[in-house]
Design a protein around this motif. Sequence first.
Motif, PDB file in Angstrom:
ATOM      1  N   LEU A  19       0.866  -1.188   0.000  1.00  0.00           N
ATOM      2  CA  LEU A  19       0.000   0.000   0.000  1.00  0.00           C
ATOM      3  C   LEU A  19       0.895   1.228   0.000  1.00  0.00           C
ATOM      4  O   LEU A  19       1.789   1.351   0.844  1.00  0.00           O
ATOM      5  CB  LEU A  19      -0.873   0.017   1.251  1.00  0.00           C
ATOM      6  CG  LEU A  19      -1.743  -1.207   1.513  1.00  0.00           C
ATOM      7  CD1 LEU A  19      -2.536  -1.024   2.808  1.00  0.00           C
ATOM      8  CD2 LEU A  19      -2.698  -1.461   0.356  1.00  0.00           C
ATOM      9  N   SER A  76      -4.005  -1.394  -8.168  1.00  0.00           N
ATOM     10  CA  SER A  76      -4.909  -0.258  -8.368  1.00  0.00           C
ATOM     11  C   SER A  76      -4.167   1.062  -8.228  1.00  0.00           C
ATOM     12  O   SER A  76      -3.162   1.153  -7.519  1.00  0.00           O
ATOM     13  CB  SER A  76      -6.056  -0.293  -7.348  1.00  0.00           C
ATOM     14  OG  SER A  76      -5.603   0.102  -6.069  1.00  0.00           O
ATOM     15  N   ILE A  88      -1.827   3.938  -4.254  1.00  0.00           N
ATOM     16  CA  ILE A  88      -1.418   2.780  -5.054  1.00  0.00           C
ATOM     17  C   ILE A  88      -1.582   1.531  -4.189  1.00  0.00           C
ATOM     18  O   ILE A  88      -1.253   1.573  -3.004  1.00  0.00           O
ATOM     19  CB  ILE A  88       0.069   2.889  -5.460  1.00  0.00           C
ATOM     20  CG1 ILE A  88       0.305   4.123  -6.341  1.00  0.00           C
ATOM     21  CG2 ILE A  88       0.552   1.614  -6.162  1.00  0.00           C
ATOM     22  CD1 ILE A  88       1.789   4.411  -6.587  1.00  0.00           C
ATOM     23  N   ASP A  89      -2.097   0.448  -4.770  1.00  0.00           N
ATOM     24  CA  ASP A  89      -1.879  -0.831  -4.112  1.00  0.00           C
ATOM     25  C   ASP A  89      -1.579  -1.910  -5.114  1.00  0.00           C
ATOM     26  O   ASP A  89      -2.123  -1.942  -6.212  1.00  0.00           O
ATOM     27  CB  ASP A  89      -2.968  -1.213  -3.106  1.00  0.00           C
ATOM     28  CG  ASP A  89      -4.264  -1.673  -3.693  1.00  0.00           C
ATOM     29  OD1 ASP A  89      -4.791  -0.970  -4.563  1.00  0.00           O
ATOM     30  OD2 ASP A  89      -4.742  -2.747  -3.274  1.00  0.00           O
TER      31      ASP A  89
ATOM     32  N   HIS B  17      -9.053   1.204   4.196  1.00  0.00           N
ATOM     33  CA  HIS B  17      -8.803  -0.006   3.404  1.00  0.00           C
ATOM     34  C   HIS B  17      -8.978  -1.218   4.330  1.00  0.00           C
ATOM     35  O   HIS B  17      -8.224  -1.389   5.287  1.00  0.00           O
ATOM     36  CB  HIS B  17      -7.383   0.047   2.837  1.00  0.00           C
ATOM     37  CG  HIS B  17      -7.191  -0.785   1.615  1.00  0.00           C
ATOM     38  ND1 HIS B  17      -6.408  -0.410   0.555  1.00  0.00           N
ATOM     39  CD2 HIS B  17      -7.712  -1.981   1.273  1.00  0.00           C
ATOM     40  CE1 HIS B  17      -6.436  -1.344  -0.378  1.00  0.00           C
ATOM     41  NE2 HIS B  17      -7.210  -2.311   0.040  1.00  0.00           N
ATOM     42  N   HIS B  74     -12.081   0.942  -4.790  1.00  0.00           N
ATOM     43  CA  HIS B  74     -12.207  -0.383  -5.400  1.00  0.00           C
ATOM     44  C   HIS B  74     -12.458  -1.458  -4.344  1.00  0.00           C
ATOM     45  O   HIS B  74     -12.259  -1.237  -3.142  1.00  0.00           O
ATOM     46  CB  HIS B  74     -10.945  -0.752  -6.201  1.00  0.00           C
ATOM     47  CG  HIS B  74      -9.774  -1.152  -5.356  1.00  0.00           C
ATOM     48  ND1 HIS B  74      -8.841  -0.255  -4.901  1.00  0.00           N
ATOM     49  CD2 HIS B  74      -9.376  -2.358  -4.858  1.00  0.00           C
ATOM     50  CE1 HIS B  74      -7.921  -0.881  -4.187  1.00  0.00           C
ATOM     51  NE2 HIS B  74      -8.229  -2.160  -4.133  1.00  0.00           N
ATOM     52  N   ARG B 122      -5.826   5.252   5.500  1.00  0.00           N
ATOM     53  CA  ARG B 122      -4.839   5.724   4.518  1.00  0.00           C
ATOM     54  C   ARG B 122      -5.034   7.208   4.219  1.00  0.00           C
ATOM     55  O   ARG B 122      -6.134   7.737   4.361  1.00  0.00           O
ATOM     56  CB  ARG B 122      -4.955   4.911   3.219  1.00  0.00           C
ATOM     57  CG  ARG B 122      -4.653   3.444   3.449  1.00  0.00           C
ATOM     58  CD  ARG B 122      -4.744   2.632   2.175  1.00  0.00           C
ATOM     59  NE  ARG B 122      -3.723   3.041   1.212  1.00  0.00           N
ATOM     60  CZ  ARG B 122      -3.645   2.533  -0.024  1.00  0.00           C
ATOM     61  NH1 ARG B 122      -4.526   1.635  -0.429  1.00  0.00           N
ATOM     62  NH2 ARG B 122      -2.687   2.932  -0.842  1.00  0.00           N
TER      63      ARG B 122
END
Lengths: 131, 131
Positions: A19, A76, A88-89, B17, B74, B122
Amino acid sequence: MSVDTGTPPVGLFTGQHVLAELEGVDPELLDDEQFLRDTLHNALSLSHATVCQMIAKRFEPQGVTVLALLSESHASLHTYPEDGSIFIDVFTCGHTAQPERAVQLLAEALKPASQNVQTIQRGHDYANLAS
Amino acid sequence: MSVDTGTPPVGLFTGQHVLAELEGVDPELLDDEQFLRDTLHNALSLSHATVCQMIAKRFEPQGVTVLALLSESHASLHTYPEDGSIFIDVFTCGHTAQPERAVQLLAEALKPASQNVQTIQRGHDYANLAS
């Protein structure tokens, strides 16, 4: 003669989920859907991940999401051009793909002023289970 | 007259997340692409997330990945029918959607023998930044 240390299951339930948040990125790059798709695809390929399919959406008035379905799981991007920032992951199962390398390549392309990256081990740690 | 405590940016760079692993799930459910798509879509909708697009792939000899592109970020499912296990992640930005509720609904549908769920904050914590 080899010593049988136990056969791991066919589908190893293990993976690394990276992450990342990058900040201080050029807003134009963060609103360029094609650049983001190409950059993500390239970073994943160079990190030995297999991209099966990608989808993307550009939001109004700005911001892009890109998702990549991988043989090894998914990746993603979620961008905030108005803030110069991106989530970003990269999640990859198994031991072939290099998710941290993929994030590093993305950071090299996006040149952030600052970044925060964490790697989470998910599922079972078969390396330690076998020992 | 109101006191101006500072206006947050238009695009709040914040999100939750939720990462989950469920084990001891009926393998048939974990290899049923349509069931998994429908169950994920339903869980997200009931959690106030907006599904823009979904993609899925069934792997050989077994296993399914489903990705959902949300207005809020997502969600993903990666299944291991041979192991009775599934990786779930639901990432939602902003404060409207309820990612933990989505994971709870998925668990209710999949009835695992055991589960591991963690929630990661996050980006920026605007609630605390404003105080």
